[in-house]
Design a protein around this motif. Structure first.
Motif, PDB file in Angstrom:
ATOM      1  N   ARG A 154      48.494  28.752  30.336  1.00  0.00           N
ATOM      2  CA  ARG A 154      47.401  28.031  31.004  1.00  0.00           C
ATOM      3  C   ARG A 154      47.597  28.011  32.531  1.00  0.00           C
ATOM      4  NH1 ARG A 154      44.178  24.376  27.751  1.00  0.00           N
ATOM      5  NH2 ARG A 154      43.863  23.267  29.711  1.00  0.00           N
ATOM      6  N   GLU A 155      48.004  29.156  33.060  1.00  0.00           N
ATOM      7  CA  GLU A 155      48.203  29.238  34.502  1.00  0.00           C
ATOM      8  C   GLU A 155      47.607  30.515  35.062  1.00  0.00           C
ATOM      9  OE1 GLU A 155      52.352  31.057  35.861  1.00  0.00           O
ATOM     10  OE2 GLU A 155      52.634  29.246  34.657  1.00  0.00           O
ATOM     11  N   ALA A 156      47.409  30.473  36.365  1.00  0.00           N
ATOM     12  CA  ALA A 156      46.891  31.638  37.081  1.00  0.00           C
ATOM     13  C   ALA A 156      47.491  31.653  38.478  1.00  0.00           C
ATOM     14  CB  ALA A 156      45.368  31.582  37.162  1.00  0.00           C
ATOM     15  N   ARG A 157      47.483  32.830  39.055  1.00  0.00           N
ATOM     16  CA  ARG A 157      47.927  33.007  40.439  1.00  0.00           C
ATOM     17  C   ARG A 157      46.823  33.729  41.182  1.00  0.00           C
ATOM     18  NH1 ARG A 157      52.915  31.369  41.100  1.00  0.00           N
ATOM     19  NH2 ARG A 157      53.114  32.309  43.147  1.00  0.00           N
ATOM     20  N   VAL A 158      46.698  33.415  42.455  1.00  0.00           N
ATOM     21  CA  VAL A 158      45.740  34.093  43.322  1.00  0.00           C
ATOM     22  C   VAL A 158      46.522  34.688  44.489  1.00  0.00           C
ATOM     23  CG1 VAL A 158      45.189  32.008  44.684  1.00  0.00           C
ATOM     24  CG2 VAL A 158      43.538  33.901  44.577  1.00  0.00           C
ATOM     25  N   ALA A 159      46.126  35.885  44.899  1.00  0.00           N
ATOM     26  CA  ALA A 159      46.722  36.519  46.074  1.00  0.00           C
ATOM     27  C   ALA A 159      45.588  37.107  46.900  1.00  0.00           C
ATOM     28  CB  ALA A 159      47.716  37.604  45.671  1.00  0.00           C
ATOM     29  N   TRP A 160      45.792  37.155  48.220  1.00  0.00           N
ATOM     30  CA  TRP A 160      44.734  37.656  49.088  1.00  0.00           C
ATOM     31  C   TRP A 160      45.294  37.999  50.456  1.00  0.00           C
ATOM     32  CZ3 TRP A 160      46.046  32.655  48.593  1.00  0.00           C
ATOM     33  CH2 TRP A 160      46.132  31.886  49.743  1.00  0.00           C
ATOM     34  N   ASN A 161      44.481  38.724  51.190  1.00  0.00           N
ATOM     35  CA  ASN A 161      44.677  38.877  52.630  1.00  0.00           C
ATOM     36  C   ASN A 161      43.315  39.111  53.258  1.00  0.00           C
ATOM     37  OD1 ASN A 161      44.125  41.659  52.384  1.00  0.00           O
ATOM     38  ND2 ASN A 161      45.761  42.229  53.760  1.00  0.00           N
ATOM     39  N   GLY A 162      43.278  39.070  54.569  1.00  0.00           N
ATOM     40  CA  GLY A 162      42.007  39.250  55.263  1.00  0.00           C
ATOM     41  C   GLY A 162      41.065  38.090  55.043  1.00  0.00           C
ATOM     42  N   GLN A 163      39.788  38.399  54.956  1.00  0.00           N
ATOM     43  CA  GLN A 163      38.762  37.371  54.831  1.00  0.00           C
ATOM     44  C   GLN A 163      38.199  37.274  53.422  1.00  0.00           C
ATOM     45  OE1 GLN A 163      36.729  39.006  58.477  1.00  0.00           O
ATOM     46  NE2 GLN A 163      36.241  36.860  58.664  1.00  0.00           N
ATOM     47  N   CYS A 164      38.859  37.835  52.457  1.00  0.00           N
ATOM     48  CA  CYS A 164      38.408  37.698  51.074  1.00  0.00           C
ATOM     49  C   CYS A 164      38.741  36.294  50.595  1.00  0.00           C
ATOM     50  CB  CYS A 164      39.078  38.748  50.200  1.00  0.00           C
ATOM     51  SG  CYS A 164      38.575  40.428  50.629  1.00  0.00           S
ATOM     52  N   ARG A 165      37.928  35.794  49.688  1.00  0.00           N
ATOM     53  CA  ARG A 165      38.068  34.409  49.284  1.00  0.00           C
ATOM     54  C   ARG A 165      38.033  34.238  47.774  1.00  0.00           C
ATOM     55  NH1 ARG A 165      35.064  34.751  53.800  1.00  0.00           N
ATOM     56  NH2 ARG A 165      35.567  33.337  55.494  1.00  0.00           N
ATOM     57  N   CYS A 166      38.596  33.116  47.324  1.00  0.00           N
ATOM     58  CA  CYS A 166      38.495  32.691  45.938  1.00  0.00           C
ATOM     59  C   CYS A 166      38.108  31.210  45.942  1.00  0.00           C
ATOM     60  CB  CYS A 166      39.832  32.876  45.215  1.00  0.00           C
ATOM     61  SG  CYS A 166      39.821  32.265  43.504  1.00  0.00           S
ATOM     62  N   TYR A 167      37.069  30.884  45.176  1.00  0.00           N
ATOM     63  CA  TYR A 167      36.625  29.500  45.013  1.00  0.00           C
ATOM     64  C   TYR A 167      36.722  29.144  43.536  1.00  0.00           C
ATOM     65  CZ  TYR A 167      34.348  30.343  49.521  1.00  0.00           C
ATOM     66  OH  TYR A 167      34.084  30.656  50.824  1.00  0.00           O
ATOM     67  N   ARG A 168      36.945  27.860  43.261  1.00  0.00           N
ATOM     68  CA  ARG A 168      36.938  27.382  41.876  1.00  0.00           C
ATOM     69  C   ARG A 168      35.948  26.229  41.754  1.00  0.00           C
ATOM     70  NH1 ARG A 168      41.625  23.869  40.115  1.00  0.00           N
ATOM     71  NH2 ARG A 168      40.293  22.389  41.155  1.00  0.00           N
ATOM     72  N   SER A 169      35.143  26.293  40.700  1.00  0.00           N
ATOM     73  CA  SER A 169      34.254  25.191  40.374  1.00  0.00           C
ATOM     74  C   SER A 169      34.781  24.551  39.098  1.00  0.00           C
ATOM     75  CB  SER A 169      32.828  25.700  40.154  1.00  0.00           C
ATOM     76  OG  SER A 169      31.984  24.617  39.802  1.00  0.00           O
ATOM     77  N   ARG A 170      35.030  23.240  39.184  1.00  0.00           N
ATOM     78  CA  ARG A 170      35.540  22.481  38.027  1.00  0.00           C
ATOM     79  C   ARG A 170      34.839  21.133  37.994  1.00  0.00           C
ATOM     80  NH1 ARG A 170      41.875  21.506  37.351  1.00  0.00           N
ATOM     81  NH2 ARG A 170      41.712  23.559  36.383  1.00  0.00           N
ATOM     82  N   GLU A 171      34.189  20.860  36.870  1.00  0.00           N
ATOM     83  CA  GLU A 171      33.547  19.563  36.634  1.00  0.00           C
ATOM     84  C   GLU A 171      32.673  19.133  37.816  1.00  0.00           C
ATOM     85  OE1 GLU A 171      36.710  16.893  35.609  1.00  0.00           O
ATOM     86  OE2 GLU A 171      37.073  17.911  33.706  1.00  0.00           O
ATOM     87  N   GLY A 172      31.856  20.059  38.312  1.00  0.00           N
ATOM     88  CA  GLY A 172      30.910  19.725  39.370  1.00  0.00           C
ATOM     89  C   GLY A 172      31.451  19.757  40.780  1.00  0.00           C
ATOM     90  N   LYS A 173      32.709  20.114  40.953  1.00  0.00           N
ATOM     91  CA  LYS A 173      33.292  20.171  42.296  1.00  0.00           C
ATOM     92  C   LYS A 173      33.761  21.595  42.576  1.00  0.00           C
ATOM     93  CE  LYS A 173      36.800  18.262  45.297  1.00  0.00           C
ATOM     94  NZ  LYS A 173      38.045  17.530  45.398  1.00  0.00           N
ATOM     95  N   THR A 174      33.306  22.159  43.689  1.00  0.00           N
ATOM     96  CA  THR A 174      33.711  23.506  44.088  1.00  0.00           C
ATOM     97  C   THR A 174      34.630  23.404  45.292  1.00  0.00           C
ATOM     98  OG1 THR A 174      31.678  24.469  43.254  1.00  0.00           O
ATOM     99  CG2 THR A 174      32.895  25.751  44.886  1.00  0.00           C
TER     100      THR A 174
END
Length: 186
Positions: free
Chosen positions: A59-79
């Motif tokens: 039940r886990e995840a990892r995010v990696a990035w560089n530059g201006q790329c983005r990751c958003y999460r929406s959970r129970e009405g909150k982004t």
């Protein structure tokens, strides 16, 4: 891309997600630099990226990035954003705070650019059924940042193709080259 996938697959076989995306990105960085050295017409090319790696058993995840790329999460009405930008404002240092004069941001690091690449990787909060993640290029930023929560909050009632159409509605080729990927945790 094959180098990125091979690195992630190797890390998964070793049983750890920690650092897997960073390792993969650094291998891709070296592969892009090598292509630029051997193919003069491709010298100077680079890439930005954002990636999610899930381990549903843990039940886990990892995010990696560089530059201006983005990751958003929406959970129970909150982004909320799961990443930070790698932008600077000329000689003024990292982007942040209020500015009186408009400054032009530029990407400080890309895969394939400088010999050393900056890759950010973080463990995300525990996964919950219904979480919706949006991975996007910078093209999406200027178009949707202010009302992104409305789009992702509606994702619970939309199919993923319907959500993608909603995100891209109104984007014309002359505005930007937006790319988006949505992932919903079941």
């Amino acid at each position: 891309l094959a180098s990125f996938e091979d690195s992630v697959a190797s890390a998964r076989r070793e049983g750890t997600l920690d650092g897997a995306l960073t390792s993969a990105a650094k291998r891709a960085h070296e592969a892009i630099r090598q292509v630029g050295r051997t193919e003069p017409s491709l010298r100077g090319m680079g890439a930005q990226f954002v990636a999610l790696l899930f381990d549903f058993d843990a039940r886990e995840a990892r995010v990696a990035w560089n530059g201006q790329c983005r990751c958003y999460r929406s959970r129970e009405g909150k982004t909320e954003p799961m990443t930070r930008d790698d932008r600077t404002l000329g000689c003024d240092g990292p982007l942040g705070g209020e500015h009186d004069a408009p400054l032009v941001p530029f990407v400080q690091t890309v895969l394939g650019g400088d010999p050393e690449v900056i890759v950010h990787e973080e463990k995300l909060p525990e996964l919950c059924a219904g979480d919706t993640y949006l991975l996007s290029t910078d093209g999406l930023h200027g178009l949707y940042e202010d009302n992104l929560h409305l789009i992702l909050d509606g994702a619970r009632t939309l199919t993923l193709p319907g959500l993608a159409l909603g995100l891209m509605d109104g984007v014309s080729d002359d505005e930007d080259d937006a790319t988006a990927l949505c992932v919903r945790v079941g």
